[in-house]
Scaffold this motif. Structure first.
Motif, PDB file in Angstrom:
ATOM      1  N   ALA A  49    -122.969  -3.512  63.628  1.00 51.60           N
ATOM      2  CA  ALA A  49    -122.241  -4.614  64.007  1.00 51.60           C
ATOM      3  C   ALA A  49    -120.637  -4.695  64.267  1.00 51.60           C
ATOM      4  O   ALA A  49    -120.135  -4.996  65.356  1.00 51.60           O
ATOM      5  N   ILE A  50    -120.056  -3.865  63.426  1.00 50.91           N
ATOM      6  CA  ILE A  50    -118.565  -3.419  63.509  1.00 50.91           C
ATOM      7  C   ILE A  50    -118.114  -2.879  64.905  1.00 50.91           C
ATOM      8  O   ILE A  50    -117.412  -3.149  65.453  1.00 50.91           O
ATOM      9  N   ARG A  51    -118.940  -1.761  64.920  1.00 50.98           N
ATOM     10  CA  ARG A  51    -118.715  -1.039  66.385  1.00 50.98           C
ATOM     11  C   ARG A  51    -118.922  -1.906  67.775  1.00 50.98           C
ATOM     12  O   ARG A  51    -118.113  -1.981  68.354  1.00 50.98           O
ATOM     13  N   ARG A  52    -119.986  -2.796  67.522  1.00 47.50           N
ATOM     14  CA  ARG A  52    -120.514  -3.732  68.675  1.00 47.50           C
ATOM     15  C   ARG A  52    -119.149  -4.801  68.807  1.00 47.50           C
ATOM     16  O   ARG A  52    -118.980  -5.526  69.819  1.00 47.50           O
ATOM     17  N   GLY A  53    -118.803  -5.320  67.776  1.00 50.33           N
ATOM     18  CA  GLY A  53    -117.842  -6.456  67.632  1.00 50.33           C
ATOM     19  C   GLY A  53    -118.474  -7.766  67.416  1.00 50.33           C
ATOM     20  O   GLY A  53    -118.038  -8.578  67.439  1.00 50.33           O
ATOM     21  N   TRP A  54    -119.768  -7.737  67.157  1.00 46.36           N
ATOM     22  CA  TRP A  54    -120.699  -9.229  66.912  1.00 46.36           C
ATOM     23  C   TRP A  54    -121.942  -8.710  66.128  1.00 46.36           C
ATOM     24  O   TRP A  54    -122.249  -7.699  65.970  1.00 46.36           O
ATOM     25  N   TYR A  55    -122.565  -9.830  65.713  1.00 44.35           N
ATOM     26  CA  TYR A  55    -123.537  -9.827  65.197  1.00 44.35           C
ATOM     27  C   TYR A  55    -124.498 -11.143  65.332  1.00 44.35           C
ATOM     28  O   TYR A  55    -123.755 -12.014  65.787  1.00 44.35           O
ATOM     29  N   ILE A  56    -125.709 -10.776  64.924  1.00 42.22           N
ATOM     30  CA  ILE A  56    -126.598 -12.106  65.041  1.00 42.22           C
ATOM     31  C   ILE A  56    -126.955 -12.736  63.750  1.00 42.22           C
ATOM     32  O   ILE A  56    -127.367 -12.003  63.002  1.00 42.22           O
ATOM     33  N   ASP A  57    -126.510 -13.924  63.800  1.00 38.09           N
ATOM     34  CA  ASP A  57    -126.819 -14.796  62.262  1.00 38.09           C
ATOM     35  C   ASP A  57    -128.426 -14.802  62.419  1.00 38.09           C
ATOM     36  O   ASP A  57    -128.981 -15.375  63.200  1.00 38.09           O
ATOM     37  N   ALA A  58    -128.783 -14.332  61.184  1.00 38.16           N
ATOM     38  CA  ALA A  58    -130.250 -14.314  60.958  1.00 38.16           C
ATOM     39  C   ALA A  58    -130.955 -15.781  60.710  1.00 38.16           C
ATOM     40  O   ALA A  58    -131.976 -16.073  61.126  1.00 38.16           O
ATOM     41  N   ASP A  59    -129.985 -16.665  60.360  1.00 39.87           N
ATOM     42  CA  ASP A  59    -130.599 -18.147  60.024  1.00 39.87           C
ATOM     43  C   ASP A  59    -130.442 -18.958  61.236  1.00 39.87           C
ATOM     44  O   ASP A  59    -131.382 -19.874  61.845  1.00 39.87           O
ATOM     45  N   THR A  60    -129.455 -18.707  62.357  1.00 36.93           N
ATOM     46  CA  THR A  60    -129.500 -19.481  63.507  1.00 36.93           C
ATOM     47  C   THR A  60    -129.748 -18.896  64.599  1.00 36.93           C
ATOM     48  O   THR A  60    -129.822 -19.342  65.867  1.00 36.93           O
ATOM     49  N   ASP A  61    -129.879 -17.532  64.587  1.00 35.01           N
ATOM     50  CA  ASP A  61    -130.034 -16.724  65.761  1.00 35.01           C
ATOM     51  C   ASP A  61    -128.764 -16.843  66.692  1.00 35.01           C
ATOM     52  O   ASP A  61    -129.079 -16.293  68.005  1.00 35.01           O
ATOM     53  N   GLU A  62    -127.676 -17.058  66.346  1.00 41.83           N
ATOM     54  CA  GLU A  62    -126.417 -17.235  67.130  1.00 41.83           C
ATOM     55  C   GLU A  62    -125.598 -15.862  67.064  1.00 41.83           C
ATOM     56  O   GLU A  62    -125.511 -15.190  66.042  1.00 41.83           O
ATOM     57  N   ARG A  63    -125.204 -15.536  68.100  1.00 38.21           N
ATOM     58  CA  ARG A  63    -124.489 -14.431  68.297  1.00 38.21           C
ATOM     59  C   ARG A  63    -122.871 -14.744  67.740  1.00 38.21           C
ATOM     60  O   ARG A  63    -122.177 -15.577  68.244  1.00 38.21           O
ATOM     61  N   ILE A  64    -122.466 -14.003  66.825  1.00 38.98           N
ATOM     62  CA  ILE A  64    -121.203 -14.426  66.040  1.00 38.98           C
ATOM     63  C   ILE A  64    -120.194 -13.212  66.358  1.00 38.98           C
ATOM     64  O   ILE A  64    -120.566 -12.201  65.871  1.00 38.98           O
ATOM     65  N   ASP A  65    -118.839 -13.289  67.107  1.00 38.12           N
ATOM     66  CA  ASP A  65    -117.980 -12.359  67.363  1.00 38.12           C
ATOM     67  C   ASP A  65    -117.565 -11.947  65.820  1.00 38.12           C
ATOM     68  O   ASP A  65    -117.237 -13.035  64.962  1.00 38.12           O
ATOM     69  N   LEU A  66    -117.149 -10.797  65.649  1.00 38.45           N
ATOM     70  CA  LEU A  66    -116.923 -10.041  64.433  1.00 38.45           C
ATOM     71  C   LEU A  66    -115.317  -9.827  64.483  1.00 38.45           C
ATOM     72  O   LEU A  66    -115.072  -9.010  65.382  1.00 38.45           O
ATOM     73  N   VAL A  67    -114.273 -10.576  64.080  1.00 37.49           N
ATOM     74  CA  VAL A  67    -113.121 -10.456  63.939  1.00 37.49           C
ATOM     75  C   VAL A  67    -112.317 -10.247  62.704  1.00 37.49           C
ATOM     76  O   VAL A  67    -112.967 -10.986  61.832  1.00 37.49           O
ATOM     77  N   GLY A  68    -111.250  -9.630  62.703  1.00 41.33           N
ATOM     78  CA  GLY A  68    -110.681  -9.390  61.391  1.00 41.33           C
ATOM     79  C   GLY A  68    -109.468 -10.731  61.213  1.00 41.33           C
ATOM     80  O   GLY A  68    -109.624 -11.589  62.113  1.00 41.33           O
ATOM     81  N   PRO A  69    -108.881 -10.927  60.225  1.00 42.11           N
ATOM     82  CA  PRO A  69    -107.661 -11.793  60.022  1.00 42.11           C
ATOM     83  C   PRO A  69    -106.695 -11.908  61.058  1.00 42.11           C
ATOM     84  O   PRO A  69    -106.111 -12.924  61.287  1.00 42.11           O
ATOM     85  N   ASP A  70    -106.413 -10.931  61.852  1.00 42.05           N
ATOM     86  CA  ASP A  70    -105.545 -11.041  62.899  1.00 42.05           C
ATOM     87  C   ASP A  70    -106.148 -11.356  64.191  1.00 42.05           C
ATOM     88  O   ASP A  70    -105.254 -11.557  65.210  1.00 42.05           O
ATOM     89  N   GLY A  71    -107.279 -11.674  64.451  1.00 43.19           N
ATOM     90  CA  GLY A  71    -108.140 -12.225  65.324  1.00 43.19           C
ATOM     91  C   GLY A  71    -108.568 -11.151  66.168  1.00 43.19           C
ATOM     92  O   GLY A  71    -109.139 -11.077  67.202  1.00 43.19           O
ATOM     93  N   ALA A  72    -108.326  -9.784  65.860  1.00 44.89           N
ATOM     94  CA  ALA A  72    -108.712  -8.731  66.782  1.00 44.89           C
ATOM     95  C   ALA A  72    -109.957  -8.007  66.198  1.00 44.89           C
ATOM     96  O   ALA A  72    -110.428  -8.338  65.138  1.00 44.89           O
ATOM     97  N   ARG A  73    -110.698  -7.192  66.799  1.00 48.77           N
ATOM     98  CA  ARG A  73    -112.048  -6.562  66.297  1.00 48.77           C
ATOM     99  C   ARG A  73    -111.790  -6.124  65.284  1.00 48.77           C
ATOM    100  O   ARG A  73    -110.401  -5.173  65.039  1.00 48.77           O
ATOM    101  N   PRO A  74    -112.382  -5.842  64.172  1.00 49.86           N
ATOM    102  CA  PRO A  74    -112.161  -4.856  63.111  1.00 49.86           C
ATOM    103  C   PRO A  74    -112.118  -3.448  63.073  1.00 49.86           C
ATOM    104  O   PRO A  74    -112.770  -2.829  64.190  1.00 49.86           O
ATOM    105  N   ARG A  75    -111.285  -2.708  62.454  1.00 49.99           N
ATOM    106  CA  ARG A  75    -111.290  -1.407  62.566  1.00 49.99           C
ATOM    107  C   ARG A  75    -111.589  -0.701  61.312  1.00 49.99           C
ATOM    108  O   ARG A  75    -111.059   0.466  60.847  1.00 49.99           O
ATOM    109  N   CYS A  76    -112.528  -1.107  60.396  1.00 43.80           N
ATOM    110  CA  CYS A  76    -112.961  -0.390  59.285  1.00 43.80           C
ATOM    111  C   CYS A  76    -114.125   0.428  59.584  1.00 43.80           C
ATOM    112  O   CYS A  76    -114.936   0.246  60.713  1.00 43.80           O
TER     113      CYS A  76
END
Length: 186
Positions: free
Chosen positions: A57-84
């Motif tokens: 999910a971190i590599r892709r930059g998104w994940y699927i919420d298991a409860d809503t089946d919604e695709r959620i973009d994964l961003v850090g506090p700076d609005g950019a994709r996480p680098r962890c």
């Protein structure tokens, strides 16, 4: 946690008894709220499949919420994709009590800091006023007799794994700024 020399800063805690989808949401929430460099997964507790899914999910930059089946973009506090990165954590053969004793010198030297006023520090009660969570302070102060010992163990492992680690000045400034200003739902 964040660190500077031997100082350790604990700025967030989302410890709860939860299933896999809530665990993913909690981890992704921490990634969204804090500029972190590593996500550590205790293989003994969670297993390699959780580690793989978090890394994917971190590599892709998104994940699927298991409860809503919604695709959620994964961003850090700076609005950019996480680098962890996602790393396996192995607590070894020592008990939780032995691991906690290993970090006592840092406590005694006053090198452990928590976010002042954070709601997770204090006990939480349900509508009938029964304590459902003794809070971070309650668990730490009553360890090893506390109902749960995960916070103390996680803290001990984080301190041990980060011995001598040094965050960059920019990351420390960002952590301090976030710890002082925002509670953003925490």
């Amino acid at each position: 946690n964040a660190c500077r020399g031997e100082e350790r800063y604990f700025v967030d805690d989302r410890t709860r008894v939860m299933g896999p989808s809530a665990l993913y949401r909690a981890v992704f929430g921490i990634i969204r709220d804090w500029p972190i460099g590593k996500v550590r997964v205790e293989l003994k507790a969670m297993g390699p499949s959780v580690m793989d899914e978090l890394a994917r999910a971190i590599r892709r930059g998104w994940y699927i919420d298991a409860d809503t089946d919604e695709r959620i973009d994964l961003v850090g506090p700076d609005g950019a994709r996480p680098r962890c990165t996602v790393e396996a954590s192995n607590p070894g053969k020592d008990s939780k009590v032995q691991r906690a004793h290993g970090v006592l010198p840092l406590w005694e030297q006053g090198l452990i800091f928590v976010r002042d006023g954070a709601p997770w520090l204090y006990p939480q009660a349900d509508d009938q006023r029964r304590t459902v969570d003794e809070g971070w302070i309650g668990e730490v102060c009553s360890f090893p007799a506390s109902r749960r010992t995960d916070r103390v163990d996680t803290m001990s492992q984080a301190i041990k794994e980060n011995r001598g680690a040094m965050d960059t000045r920019d990351e420390m400034r960002a952590m301090r700024r976030l710890a002082m200003v925002g509670t953003r739902g925490r």
